[in-house]
Design an enzyme around this catalytic site. Structure first.
Site, PDB file in Angstrom:
ATOM      1  N   SER A  79       8.081  46.517  19.002  1.00 53.57           N
ATOM      2  CA  SER A  79       8.793  47.101  17.842  1.00 53.57           C
ATOM      3  C   SER A  79       9.461  48.423  18.201  1.00 53.57           C
ATOM      4  CB  SER A  79       7.832  47.340  16.676  1.00 53.57           C
ATOM      5  OG  SER A  79       7.389  46.123  16.146  1.00 53.57           O
TER       6      SER A  79
ATOM      7  N   LYS B 203       3.054  59.255  11.312  1.00 54.31           N
ATOM      8  CA  LYS B 203       4.045  58.433  12.017  1.00 54.31           C
ATOM      9  C   LYS B 203       5.382  58.488  11.307  1.00 54.31           C
ATOM     10  CE  LYS B 203       1.680  54.685  14.504  1.00 54.31           C
ATOM     11  NZ  LYS B 203       1.502  53.237  14.585  1.00 54.31           N
TER      12      LYS B 203
ATOM     13  N   HIS C 108       5.138  39.104  16.548  1.00 49.53           N
ATOM     14  CA  HIS C 108       4.138  39.146  15.472  1.00 49.53           C
ATOM     15  C   HIS C 108       4.020  37.771  14.802  1.00 49.53           C
ATOM     16  CE1 HIS C 108       5.361  43.619  15.084  1.00 49.53           C
ATOM     17  NE2 HIS C 108       4.113  43.640  15.487  1.00 49.53           N
TER      18      HIS C 108
ATOM     19  N   ARG D 207      -0.168  41.409  24.796  1.00 51.12           N
ATOM     20  CA  ARG D 207       0.997  41.130  25.630  1.00 51.12           C
ATOM     21  C   ARG D 207       0.698  41.335  27.099  1.00 51.12           C
ATOM     22  NH1 ARG D 207       4.438  44.854  21.724  1.00 51.12           N
ATOM     23  NH2 ARG D 207       2.332  45.687  21.653  1.00 51.12           N
TER      24      ARG D 207
HETATM   25  P1  ADP Z   1       0.577  48.978  15.934  1.00 52.16           P
HETATM   26  O1  ADP Z   1       1.439  50.027  15.322  1.00 52.16           O
HETATM   27  O2  ADP Z   1      -0.847  48.942  15.460  1.00 52.16           O
HETATM   28  O3  ADP Z   1       0.733  48.832  17.441  1.00 52.16           O
HETATM   29  P2  ADP Z   1       2.293  46.746  15.744  1.00 52.16           P
HETATM   30  O4  ADP Z   1       3.028  46.389  14.488  1.00 52.16           O
HETATM   31  O5  ADP Z   1       3.092  47.286  16.849  1.00 52.16           O
HETATM   32  O6  ADP Z   1       1.128  47.676  15.306  1.00 52.16           O
HETATM   33  O7  ADP Z   1       1.488  45.500  16.274  1.00 52.16           O
HETATM   34  C1  ADP Z   1       0.473  44.855  15.555  1.00 52.16           C
HETATM   35  C2  ADP Z   1      -0.196  43.829  16.459  1.00 52.16           C
HETATM   36  O8  ADP Z   1       0.780  42.919  16.924  1.00 52.16           O
HETATM   37  C3  ADP Z   1      -0.844  44.406  17.717  1.00 52.16           C
HETATM   38  O9  ADP Z   1      -2.021  43.677  17.982  1.00 52.16           O
HETATM   39  C4  ADP Z   1       0.159  44.136  18.800  1.00 52.16           C
HETATM   40  O10 ADP Z   1      -0.464  43.995  20.065  1.00 52.16           O
HETATM   41  C5  ADP Z   1       0.721  42.815  18.323  1.00 52.16           C
HETATM   42  N1  ADP Z   1       2.050  42.573  18.857  1.00 52.16           N
HETATM   43  C6  ADP Z   1       3.148  43.339  18.724  1.00 52.16           C
HETATM   44  N2  ADP Z   1       4.200  42.778  19.356  1.00 52.16           N
HETATM   45  C7  ADP Z   1       3.738  41.616  19.915  1.00 52.16           C
HETATM   46  C8  ADP Z   1       4.329  40.589  20.724  1.00 52.16           C
HETATM   47  N3  ADP Z   1       5.610  40.636  21.114  1.00 52.16           N
HETATM   48  N4  ADP Z   1       3.534  39.559  21.113  1.00 52.16           N
HETATM   49  C9  ADP Z   1       2.236  39.529  20.742  1.00 52.16           C
HETATM   50  N5  ADP Z   1       1.621  40.458  19.998  1.00 52.16           N
HETATM   51  C10 ADP Z   1       2.355  41.490  19.579  1.00 52.16           C
END
Ligand code: ADP
Length: 156
Positions: A131, A44, A20, A93
Site C-alpha cells: 500500500s 499515522k 489484501h 509477503r
Molecule cells: P498495516 O498497516 O497493519 O501493515 P496493511 O493494510 O498494510 O496494514 O496490511 C494488512 C495485512 O495485509 C498485513 O498482514 C499485510 O502483511 C497484508 N498484506 C498487505 N499487502 C499484501 C500483499 N500484497 N499480499 C499479501 N498480504 C498483504
C-alpha cells in the site's frame, strides 16, 4: 449450537490492494465470519480518510455476506474479544513481513491466549504489492490500476 469461528483481518487498507483481497479470499472458507477491521492511529498520516477506506472495502466485498467491515482504535486483541473473534488473519509477503508479524502474533497471544494468529502466504503475483508504494505512485500521478481491485481503481 456450535461456536462460530470468527476472524479479524486488521490493517490500514490505505488503499486496499489486490494482495489484501487475495488473502481475504483464501481465509474466507475457513471461518464463519471475517471482520475486516480498519485500524485508526492518530499518529499515522493516511492518504484516504477512514470513510473512504471503509467505502472502498464495502464496495469490494458488497456481495460477501460473511464479511463485515468495521473500524477500531486501540489494541487488536481487545477488538477481537469484543467481537468474539478467536483468530487474527495476516498476510505474508516475505521474511520481512514474517519477522514483523511473528513478534506481534506472539505478543498478542501472550496478552490474550484465546487469540491465535493465522498466516496466509501471498500469491507470487502479489508479493511486491504494498500500500505504501501504491500511495507513492498515486501521489506522483502514476497508474495504479493493475494493483487495485477494479471497482476501486475506477473510483480513485
Ligand atoms: P498495516 O498497516 O497493519 O501493515 P496493511 O493494510 O498494510 O496494514 O496490511 C494488512 C495485512 O495485509 C498485513 O498482514 C499485510 O502483511 C497484508 N498484506 C498487505 N499487502 C499484501 C500483499 N500484497 N499480499 C499479501 N498480504 C498483504
Amino acid at each position: 449450537m456450535s461456536i462460530q469461528k470468527i476472524a479479524v483481518f486488521p490493517g490500514s487498507f490505505d488503499p486496499i490492494t489486490k494482495g489484501h483481497v487475495a488473502i481475504i479470499k483464501k481465509a474466507l472458507p475457513l471461518f464463519d465470519k471475517i471482520i475486516i477491521a480498519i485500524g485508526t492511529n492518530s499518529l499515522k498520516n493516511y492518504l484516504f480518510d477512514l470513510d473512504q477506506r471503509k467505502d472502498h472495502l464495502k464496495t469490494v466485498f458488497k456481495l460477501e455476506s460473511n464479511i463485515e467491515i468495521m473500524t477500531y482504535k486501540g489494541l487488536t486483541v481487545n477488538f477481537c474479544k469484543k467481537h468474539n473473534a478467536n483468530f487474527i488473519v495476516r498476510g505474508l509477503r516475505d521474511v520481512k513481513d514474517f519477522e514483523y508479524e511473528k513478534n506481534i502474533a506472539i505478543m498478542n497471544n501472550k496478552v490474550n491466549s484465546d487469540i491465535e494468529t493465522i498466516f496466509f502466504m501471498t500469491a507470487p503475483e502479489y508479493s511486491a504489492i504494498n500500500s505504501c508504494i501504491v500511495r507513492d505512485i498515486i501521489n506522483n500521478g502514476g497508474d495504479i490500476s493493475q494493483f487495485l481491485p477494479n471497482e476501486i481503481s475506477d473510483l480513485i
